[in-house]
Design an enzyme around this catalytic site. Structure first.
Site, mmCIF file in Angstrom:
data_model
loop_
_atom_site.group_PDB
_atom_site.id
_atom_site.type_symbol
_atom_site.label_atom_id
_atom_site.label_comp_id
_atom_site.label_asym_id
_atom_site.label_seq_id
_atom_site.Cartn_x
_atom_site.Cartn_y
_atom_site.Cartn_z
ATOM 1 N N ASP A 98 -69.234 27.038 18.348
ATOM 2 C CA ASP A 98 -70.189 25.771 18.295
ATOM 3 C C ASP A 98 -71.125 25.789 17.399
ATOM 4 O O ASP A 98 -70.872 26.146 16.123
ATOM 5 C CB ASP A 98 -70.598 25.698 19.736
ATOM 6 C CG ASP A 98 -71.278 24.161 19.887
ATOM 7 O OD1 ASP A 98 -70.350 23.110 20.019
ATOM 8 O OD2 ASP A 98 -72.439 23.983 20.302
ATOM 9 N N TYR A 203 -79.206 19.913 15.895
ATOM 10 C CA TYR A 203 -78.330 18.661 15.352
ATOM 11 C C TYR A 203 -79.017 18.220 14.455
ATOM 12 O O TYR A 203 -78.436 17.394 13.471
ATOM 13 C CB TYR A 203 -78.234 17.870 16.824
ATOM 14 C CG TYR A 203 -77.055 18.602 17.524
ATOM 15 C CD1 TYR A 203 -75.623 18.573 17.424
ATOM 16 C CD2 TYR A 203 -77.485 19.190 18.726
ATOM 17 C CE1 TYR A 203 -74.790 19.187 18.444
ATOM 18 C CE2 TYR A 203 -76.763 19.941 19.568
ATOM 19 C CZ TYR A 203 -75.186 20.012 19.551
ATOM 20 O OH TYR A 203 -74.508 20.379 20.124
ATOM 21 N N HIS A 259 -63.403 23.577 25.279
ATOM 22 C CA HIS A 259 -64.182 23.871 24.250
ATOM 23 C C HIS A 259 -65.011 25.250 24.713
ATOM 24 O O HIS A 259 -65.642 26.050 23.683
ATOM 25 C CB HIS A 259 -65.684 23.000 24.199
ATOM 26 C CG HIS A 259 -66.641 23.065 23.204
ATOM 27 N ND1 HIS A 259 -66.253 23.210 21.636
ATOM 28 C CD2 HIS A 259 -67.850 23.408 23.358
ATOM 29 C CE1 HIS A 259 -67.297 23.546 20.867
ATOM 30 N NE2 HIS A 259 -68.321 23.504 21.878
#
Length: 282
Positions: A98, A203, A259
């Protein structure tokens, strides 16, 4: 499994990391969001008898420091370099899941003599696009939302447990792959002072990281690179994007998996890493 806690000084603060195992081969495992270094515990248990394993909390996450700046991949690659120097390691095999993936790649591309192999597990490489390699920002709603850090933090904090559990369950092939005890630990970790904001800064840094990775990709990696997506989420993206940044790529799709690959399929991840180590020494 015997793990020891460490504090590794980096400019402006310190990273927390877990260390286990022994031997000449070292593996550094970088976690994703919304997780901490604990996500690697099952993989570590399978590999620590043969290798040293170091799993840090990324800056802004877990028990590491939570600065206002420095969440771009190249700055965090320097955090990894400090980690290797702390443990007196000439080289390490990097693994990224990730948001840990861009950091692992940036380390491999920025500090080439220090990285023996790279394994990318359900990992985006922001800014690297091409035929058959989409821009992930257009595919997952939360990627844009999280970049508006102040708004996202305020809204998520209203019920952080429900928000995080949505990802653990709805992005997992097995919705129970992350146990209630682990969910509670992650919620605790992300509820501390500065923790939610710090994690969202990963992010917020995507545009800067995207420019960095595009620039780094012009000089392809020559070390062994393994890139695997899960059947449910990134699928063939990981291998395809890795082929744009590296010459020696193996990869594929982990079947019946979502995931959270290190927790859903720890043996598959251990096998991927072991194959990368073998390829590096061949």
């Amino acid at each position: 499994m015997t793990q020891t806690n460490h504090r590794i000084p980096v400019p402006g603060g310190a990273l927390h990391a877990l260390h286990s195992g022994e031997g000449d081969t070292a593996i550094v495992m970088l976690h994703g969001w919304p997780q901490t270094c604990r996500e690697w515990n099952a993989v570590t248990a399978l590999m620590e008898n043969q290798h040293q394993i170091i799993a840090p909390d990324l800056r802004g996450c877990g028990d590491s420091f939570k600065p206002m700046l420095g969440y771009d991949a190249v700055t965090q690659a320097d955090d990894v370099l400090a980690l290797l120097d702390h443990f007196q390691l000439k080289q390490a095999h990097l693994v990224g899941h990730d948001v840990g993936g861009p950091v692992a790649y940036a380390f491999a591309a920025s500090h080439r003599s220090r990285c023996a192999s790279l394994s990318l597990i359900e990992a985006p490489l922001w800014g690297v696009v091409g035929d058959g390699v989409p821009d992930l920002l257009s595919m997952f709603w939360h990627l844009q939302f999280h970049q508006d850090v102040d708004l996202a933090e305020k809204l998520i904090r209203g019920d952080i447990g429900a928000y995080l559990e949505h990802f653990y369950r709805d992005f997992g092939f097995n919705p129970d792959a992350i146990s209630p005890a682990e969910v509670a630990e992650y919620v605790r970790a992300y509820s501390g002072i500065g923790a939610l904001r710090g994690s969202l800064m990963h992010y917020h840094a995507i545009p800067e990281t995207a420019e960095q990775l595009k620039k780094l990709s012009a000089d392809k990696l020559t070390i062994p690179v393994a890139a695997f997506g899960s059947e449910m989420v990134m699928s063939g993206y990981c291998q395809a994007v890795a082929a744009l940044v590296a010459e020696n790529v193996t990869g594929g799709v982990v079947p019946a998996c979502g995931h959270w690959v290190p927790e859903e399929k720890p043996q598959a991840v251990a096998d991927i890493i072991a194959a990368s180590i073998a390829a590096a020494s061949a």
